[in-house]
Design an enzyme around this catalytic site. Structure first.
Site, PDB file in Angstrom:
ATOM      1  N   LYS A 151      -2.661   7.795   4.815  1.00  0.00           N
ATOM      2  CA  LYS A 151      -1.343   7.184   4.603  1.00  0.00           C
ATOM      3  C   LYS A 151      -0.910   7.380   3.166  1.00  0.00           C
ATOM      4  CE  LYS A 151       0.078   3.178   6.786  1.00  0.00           C
ATOM      5  NZ  LYS A 151      -0.136   1.790   7.208  1.00  0.00           N
TER       6      LYS A 151
HETATM    7  O1  LIG Z   1       1.772   0.973   8.869  1.00  0.00           O
HETATM    8  C1  LIG Z   1       1.887  -0.212   8.998  1.00  0.00           C
HETATM    9  C2  LIG Z   1       2.564  -1.044   8.039  1.00  0.00           C
HETATM   10  O2  LIG Z   1       1.802  -1.084   6.889  1.00  0.00           O
HETATM   11  C3  LIG Z   1       2.772  -2.401   8.630  1.00  0.00           C
HETATM   12  O3  LIG Z   1       3.357  -2.247   9.890  1.00  0.00           O
HETATM   13  C4  LIG Z   1       3.608  -3.310   7.773  1.00  0.00           C
HETATM   14  O4  LIG Z   1       3.925  -4.463   8.484  1.00  0.00           O
HETATM   15  P1  LIG Z   1       4.531  -5.779   7.813  1.00  0.00           P
HETATM   16  O5  LIG Z   1       5.896  -5.508   7.362  1.00  0.00           O
HETATM   17  O6  LIG Z   1       4.475  -6.800   8.905  1.00  0.00           O
HETATM   18  O7  LIG Z   1       3.642  -6.128   6.666  1.00  0.00           O
END
Ligand SMILES: O=C[C@H](O)[C@H](O)COP(=O)(O)O
Ligand SMILES: O=P(O)(O)OC[C@H]1O[C@](O)(CO)[C@@H](O)[C@@H]1O
EC number: 2.2.1.2
Length: 954
Positions: A151
């Site tokens: 990521k």
């Molecule tokens: O890739 C996933 C993201 O980091 C995650 O969905 C973020 O979610 P949030 O906005 O609930 O923290």
């Protein structure tokens, strides 16, 4: 039912139905117990789960609490000395690998379309393209799973990293995407990365990528703005209200619309024909934050082909329970345009919001990572227990609050990482970066362990009885601590350290050793320091008398490459030459060869010492947040106490068995921080007294050896703590932990230096005394006489010297009156330094100690008790360059003994005199309050009288 114990599988399961519309449900969650218990596998089998995503917050929730990871942490710590970051990564990689194994069948069944597990690069790198690329490669190799996705944030700096990673064949999940514009850049990066591969003739097949478009966070922001405006009575209240909960999904739909045009484009088609997989849009941030909306709003509302939705466990369960699967993503796209158009018409700042969200997103993950690493570091310290030193702070409330604020500043500014990355702007932005090699010297020394161990065996084989180290300051004080603390080791020479030009003292050392069985260590980083040069000349001459032309084989040197001493050693056929590192200053050099060579000679267990030092290094690592970082905590206490509370007298007391640590610490603290009129004034070895003898200018440091503490010291510190004095107690659980403390104090000093705002690595005022000394010895060589020097007063055996200004302030006919006038110049917050250029033996040390205590108790001022010229290479910097709070009494004597300096007209006695004069001259020039008392005739009798006069004067 929760996703923790997955539900039944049946055709009506909405999660499974998503596949019918081309969407893959992934799980936005990872945890060891979840994978190990088989629950993740159950989701794959029963709910058609097709992937897993993690982020720093998710890992923080998984690892930062509970005991899931404890067994592995303990196991790692048993065999390795690691920092919190490495520990985290080891745990995370194991989790990612385990999840990747569970998802691997999906990866195969879907021909590499799904089945991925995502691991995010460190959020600290989000603004650094090159570091992100390096980290992506490193993690990719470290995990070593084909169905891994790295990521990378879709920031301006992240986009080129995405391109590079794709071009390197790494699967990428681009995270933190909020705006269409940022997404477009990422699409471009993905395509360009694949094109780069094609142009190099490399395959583009099987390289997967998703673009994580964050949804709910947009509504949280926009809806917040809407609510504020409605509350403020906005005239568009109704229109605004109609947009609540709509903008995020509309924004996502437009991103999807853009994606559709991209995949149809000839540019993409070319890549597709070569076998490239499209970068799918992944809906992230899909849990509903506003509880007035449907709990599955961001799943229901975004179902469409060739997309992914990564869903947190609770939403996953909710969707299984009552999700509605219809192809919403492609429905009413015109409506989505209308929503965005309406938002713009109403002045809702979508662009501003998405920009803020990127910043907040990066910061949020940083915060989560800080919390995670802090939790791991705390756990690590608890598990290592007495394998690490223990620090207890007892600080007054105001100092405690200020220290905590400083630690928080260090955290939010990422200062620990800045320090490790050698960012000179932490200090004065000048040459500091070139002086930070000590940060990693322990790792280098461990790699070189065999070299030291071989040398150690050679020393043993040669059967030396004594070893005499000749050097000053950073080249002698570390070895002295090792010698004093560890004593003699069977089969190895007794290590003596000589750092004086006092002829009597040189003679004392000469009498103690058997030259025919002595190894001489000439220790000088610069190789140009006067004392080691003339001491070498003297002892080499003596050795030649005993050993003839074999003298050189009894000498080694530790010096920087290319130094004058290296030439001398080569010319005189020294047995060995060890090199220092030009990027480590003397006072930071104890863990370099300057300390390790004497340690080897004295027969110390080198691995044990270095392992202890490594523990110090790892505890202070870049990954350890300030509040858990012992170096930063200590440095903050010292720096903040001095900068904001006038508590700049660092009062150091150590258990008797490790008392000499103070001598090393003095130099480190004083020479590093005492400049530009600021700094810390170390007060070493001043026996603890009742709280009533102290002013408000102290911070007390108690280095307590728990295997051999001193009851009196314990009791004294208890009293100080009860009296509300600031006390830092550092417990060493065995003597080898001095090596851990060596590193920790170096780090703390660098931190304190940054807080005080000085360059912690130069010594600008030391040179001045050396120049004056040189002038005097040169004059002597030319004329055979010292320049005339008249006392301004005499009283019996005493002659008093000072520059005009000081002399004018010190009127009096008797020693007592002059001293009284001198001491009367001390104000609250000042210190008195007794600087004795006499033989440093048990009796004179005891004399100095008793006298300083009389001064402290009489004047209620901090006292330093030092021997010259030794202190000139240590605390001398702070006396001349630090705060103008010193009241100096130089004590000199006639020398009964004199020794020649081979090759020079001057003698050791002349050198010592020149050093005392030179230093007094510079103290005077700097406007410092400085007086010299010279004792004529018998030293012992003179010292007794002087003690009486001082006692009477305070
Ligand atoms: O890739 C996933 C993201 O980091 C995650 O969905 C973020 O979610 P949030 O906005 O609930 O923290
Ligand atoms: O190792 P060297 O170069 O002889 O210097 C000895 C000491 O002298 C100083 O330069 C001060 O004069 C210290 O910083 C240093 O530790």
């Amino acid at each position: 039912m929760t996703a923790y114990d997955a539900g039944t599988s049946d055709a009506a399961n909405p999660l499974k139905q998503m596949a019918r519309f081309g969407q893959s449900p992934w799980l936005d969650f990872i945890q060891r117990s979840y994978t190990e218990s088989g629950r993740l596998k159950k989701l794959v089998e029963e709910d058609g789960l097709k992937g897993v995503t993690s982020n720093p917050s998710i890992f923080q929730k998984a690892m930062g609490h509970g005991t899931d990871y404890d067994p592995q942490i303990r196991q790692i710590l048993e065999h390795q000395i690691v920092d919190a970051g490495t520990l985290y990564e080891t745990l995370a990689i194991q989790d990612i690998r385990a999840a990747a194994k569970v998802l691997h069948p999906v990866y195969e069944q879907t021909a590499k379309v799904d089945g991925y597990v995502s691991l995010e690069v460190s959020p600290y790198l989000a603004r650094d393209t090159d570091a992100t690329i390096a980290e992506a490669r490193r993690l990719w190799l470290a995990v070593g799973a084909p169905n891994l996705m790295i990521k990378i944030p879709g920031t301006d700096e992240g986009a080129p990293a995405v391109q590079a990673a794709i071009a390197a064949g790494i699967n990428v999940n681009v995270t933190l995407l909020f705006s269409l514009n940022a997404y477009k850049k990422v699409v471009e990066a993905h395509i360009a990365g694949l094109e780069a591969r094609l142009s190099r003739g490399e395959s583009v097949k099987g390289i997967a990528s998703v673009a994580s478009f964050f949804v709910s966070r947009i509504d949280v922001k926009i809806d917040g703005e809407i609510d504020d405006r409605i509350a403020a009575g906005d005239r568009d209240a109704t229109a605004l209200k109609a947009l609540r909960g709509k903008v995020a999904i509309a924004n996502a739909k437009l991103a999807y619309e853009y994606w559709q045009t991209v995949v149809k484009s000839p540019r993409w088609q070319k890549l597709a024909q070569a076998g490239a997989m499209p970068q799918r849009l992944l809906w992230a941030s899909t849990s509903t934050k506003d509880k007035t909306f449907s709990d599955v709003l961001y799943v229901d509302g975004l179902i469409g082909p060739e997309t992914v939705n990564t869903i947190p466990p609770a939403t996953f369960d909710d969707f299984r329970d009552h999700g509605r699967v219809i192809p919403t993503l492609t429905q009413d796209v015109a409506g989505a345009h209308a929503v965005i158009g309406e938002a713009r018409r109403l002045g809702l700042d979508l662009d501003g919001v998405t920009r803020t969200l990127v910043d907040e997103g990066v910061r949020g993950f940083e915060e989560a990572f800080d919390a995670l690493l802090g939790a791991i570091a705390a756990k690590q310290a608890a598990f290592l227990d007495h394998k690490l030193t223990t620090t207890t702070l007892n600080l007054p409330a105001d100092l405690d609050t200020a220290v905590k604020a400083e630690l928080e500043t260090w955290r939010t500014q990422g200062n620990v990482r800045r320090l490790w990355s050698k960012d000179a702007t932490l200090w004065t932005g000048r040459d500091e970066a070139g002086w930070l090699k000590w940060l990693s010297i322990v790792d280098d020394q461990l790699l070189d362990l065999a070299k030291f161990e071989e040398f150690q065996a050679e020393v043993k084989a040669r059967g030396f009885r004594d070893a005499l180290l000749l050097g000053m300051g950073g080249s002698s004080l570390g070895p002295e601590v090792l010698s004093v603390t560890f004593g003699r080791h069977e089969g190895f020479p007794h290590l003596y350290v000589l750092d004086s030009t006092d002829p009597q003292q040189i003679r004392d050392f000469q009498d103690r050793i058997d030259i025919s069985r002595t190894l001489f260590i000439v220790s000088s980083k610069s190789g140009g320091t006067l004392e080691p040069n003339i001491l070498k000349a003297y002892f080499f001459d003596q050795a030649k008398k005993v050993l003839g032309d074999k003298a050189g084989s009894h000498f080694i040197t530790v010096t920087d490459p290319g130094s004058h001493m290296e030439d001398v050693a080569k010319k005189d056929g020294f047995w060995k030459i060890f090199y220092g590192n030009k990027q480590i200053g003397g006072r930071y050099s104890v863990l370099s060869d300057f300390g390790m060579v004497p340690a080897a000679i004295a027969g110390l267990p080198l691995k044990r010492l270095l392992d202890s030092a490594l523990r110090g290094e790892k505890s202070c690592a870049a990954s350890v947040p300030p509040a858990q970082n012992p170096g930063v905590v200590l440095g903050s206490v010292l720096g903040v106490a001095a900068r904001s509370f006038g508590r700049d007298k660092v009062t150091l007391l150590a258990s008797p068995a490790i008392y000499d640590m103070g001598a090393w610490l003095e130099q480190l603290l004083a020479e590093s921080t005492g400049k530009d009129g600021r700094g810390l004034i170390p007060i070493d070895g001043e026996t603890a007294g009742p709280a009533s003898v102290y002013g408000k200018d102290r911070v007390f440091i108690y280095l307590r050896l728990s295997e051999k503490p001193c009851e009196k010291q314990d009791a004294a510190f208890k009293t100080l703590i009860a009296a509300g004095e600031p006390v830092v107690t550092i417990e060493l659980h065995d003597r080898y932990q001095i090596a851990e403390e060596f590193f920790r104090w170096e780090f703390a000093t660098a931190v304190a230096g940054s807080i005080i705002g000085i360059n912690a690595f130069n010594q600008p005022d030391v040179e001045a005394s050396k120049i004056e000394t040189k002038k005097i010895t040169t004059a002597y060589n030319e004329t055979g006489r010292l320049p005339p020097y008249e006392p301004f007063a005499k009283d019996g055996a005493f002659a008093f010297y000072a520059d005009h200004k000081n002399a004018a302030a010190l009127k009096g006919d008797t020693a007592e009156a002059i001293l009284k006038a001198h001491f009367a110049r001390g104000r609250a917050g000042d210190y008195v330094a007794l600087l004795a250029y006499i033989d440093r033996d048990t009796a004179t040390r005891e004399w100095l100690q008793q006298v300083r205590l009389s001064v402290r108790d009489g004047l209620k001022l901090a006292t330093a008790a030092e021997f010259g010229p030794r202190f000139q290479h240590s605390t001398g910097q702070a006396y001349k360059g630090g705060p103008d709070t010193g009241v100096f009494v130089q004590i000199t004597c006639d020398d009964d003994v004199n020794l020649p300096v081979p090759g020079e007209k001057y003698t050791f006695s002349i050198v010592k005199e020149a050093q005392a004069r030179g230093d007094l001259e510079v103290l005077g020039e700097r406007g410092r309050r400085a007086l010299r008392v010279h004792i004529h005739g018998d030293l012992k009798a003179g010292l007794e009288k002087l003690a009486q006069a001082i006692r009477a004067a305070v």
